[in-house]
Design a protein around this motif. Structure first.
Motif, short mmCIF file in Angstrom:
data_model
loop_
_atom_site.label_atom_id
_atom_site.label_comp_id
_atom_site.label_asym_id
_atom_site.label_seq_id
_atom_site.Cartn_x
_atom_site.Cartn_y
_atom_site.Cartn_z
N UNK A 103 0.83 -1.21 0.00
CA UNK A 103 0.00 0.00 0.00
C UNK A 103 0.86 1.26 0.00
N UNK A 104 1.99 1.23 0.71
CA UNK A 104 2.89 2.40 0.71
C UNK A 104 3.51 2.61 -0.67
N UNK A 105 3.83 1.51 -1.35
CA UNK A 105 4.39 1.65 -2.71
C UNK A 105 3.36 2.23 -3.67
N UNK A 106 2.11 1.80 -3.51
CA UNK A 106 1.06 2.35 -4.38
C UNK A 106 0.83 3.84 -4.09
N UNK A 107 1.07 4.26 -2.84
CA UNK A 107 0.91 5.67 -2.48
C UNK A 107 2.10 6.52 -2.92
N UNK A 108 3.17 5.87 -3.43
CA UNK A 108 4.30 6.62 -3.96
C UNK A 108 5.49 6.71 -3.03
N UNK A 109 5.46 6.04 -1.88
CA UNK A 109 6.60 6.07 -0.96
C UNK A 109 7.62 5.00 -1.35
N UNK A 110 8.90 5.29 -1.11
CA UNK A 110 9.97 4.33 -1.41
C UNK A 110 10.74 3.93 -0.16
N UNK A 111 10.08 3.95 0.99
CA UNK A 111 10.80 3.70 2.24
C UNK A 111 10.34 2.44 2.98
N UNK A 112 9.73 1.48 2.29
CA UNK A 112 9.27 0.27 2.99
C UNK A 112 10.45 -0.68 3.23
N UNK A 113 10.23 -1.65 4.12
CA UNK A 113 11.31 -2.57 4.51
C UNK A 113 11.73 -3.54 3.41
N UNK A 114 10.94 -3.67 2.37
CA UNK A 114 11.26 -4.61 1.29
C UNK A 114 11.80 -3.90 0.04
N UNK A 115 12.15 -2.63 0.19
CA UNK A 115 12.66 -1.86 -0.95
C UNK A 115 13.99 -2.47 -1.42
N UNK A 116 14.08 -2.76 -2.71
CA UNK A 116 15.28 -3.36 -3.28
C UNK A 116 15.34 -4.88 -3.10
N UNK A 117 14.44 -5.45 -2.31
CA UNK A 117 14.42 -6.91 -2.10
C UNK A 117 13.32 -7.54 -2.94
N UNK A 118 12.10 -6.97 -2.86
CA UNK A 118 10.95 -7.50 -3.59
C UNK A 118 10.34 -6.42 -4.47
N UNK A 119 9.86 -6.86 -5.61
CA UNK A 119 9.08 -5.98 -6.50
C UNK A 119 7.62 -6.03 -6.06
N UNK A 120 6.78 -5.29 -6.77
CA UNK A 120 5.35 -5.28 -6.44
C UNK A 120 4.71 -6.66 -6.60
N UNK A 121 5.10 -7.39 -7.64
CA UNK A 121 4.55 -8.74 -7.83
C UNK A 121 4.95 -9.67 -6.68
N UNK A 122 6.15 -9.52 -6.18
CA UNK A 122 6.61 -10.32 -5.04
C UNK A 122 5.81 -10.01 -3.79
N UNK A 123 5.48 -8.74 -3.58
CA UNK A 123 4.64 -8.36 -2.44
C UNK A 123 3.23 -8.93 -2.55
N UNK A 124 2.69 -8.91 -3.78
CA UNK A 124 1.35 -9.47 -4.00
C UNK A 124 1.35 -10.97 -3.75
#
Length: 193
Positions: A103-124
């Motif tokens: 949800x944070x990635x969809x809102x435009x933030x780049x500061x989640x704990x999975x940044x650089x580890x998982x893409x959006x498809x991986x989170x889904x």
């Protein structure tokens, strides 16, 4: 006169012994009958015991096992229900972590704990996996709860099952005198008292 007096004393004393002996026998018969009745009261079939045991287990898991006297099953009941509840909570927290990051990635933030580890498809995919695991854990919790109730009911039924010596099943070996061989068989014996 002394002889007649002596005979009458012997007759009276003997008669008293016979009467007291019969009274003592009737008292012992009555007391044995009372103890037999009490023994039958303890062994009577209680048709409501299985339902009562199942109800107790439905109200509080493990209470039906305690009612039946199967105390060793209570830790198993709580281990099954507790482990599956732990898995429900764990998978729910993991699902919330991945969902919040998505949800944070969809809102435009780049500061989640999975940044650089998982893409959006991986989170889904992670959300789907943890949601599925949580649903399986919920089913396991319900299954352990129902198994607890069924176990208490069946255990109460089996406690009332007659396993006395009046019912026996034994192997039987008899020599066959005509052929000289041993005949094997099974005998079912029951006594109706």
């Amino acid at each position: 006169m002394t002889r007649n007096f002596l005979y009458s004393l012997v007759l009276i004393f003997g008669g008293l012994l016979v009467v007291l002996g019969q009274e003592q026998d009737s008292l012992s018969i009555k007391s044995s009958m009372v103890s037999t009745k009490e023994a039958f009261k303890l062994d009577l079939y209680d048709p409501l015991a299985p339902a009562r045991s199942a109800f107790y287990s439905a109200v509080l898991p493990g209470l039906g096992q305690a009612y039946n006297g199967s105390y060793w099953k209570i830790p198993l009941v709580y281990a099954g229900i507790g482990t599956s509840m732990y898995l429900v909570i764990f998978n729910d927290k993991q699902y919330d972590r991945y969902r919040e990051a998505y949800k944070r990635r969809l809102a435009g933030f780049d500061d989640d704990e999975f940044q650089g580890i998982l893409e959006n498809d991986g989170l889904i995919n992670a959300q789907k996996q943890f949601r599925q695991n949580k649903e399986f854990a919920i089913l396991a919790t319900v299954a352990f709860y129902l198994l607890n109730i069924v176990d208490a009911n069946v255990d109460a039924h089996l406690r009332q099952f007659d396993v006395s010596r009046n019912l026996s099943l034994r192997p039987n070996f008899e020599p066959n005198y005509l052929s000289g061989n041993v005949d094997y068989g099974l005998t079912l014996n029951f006594k109706l008292n």
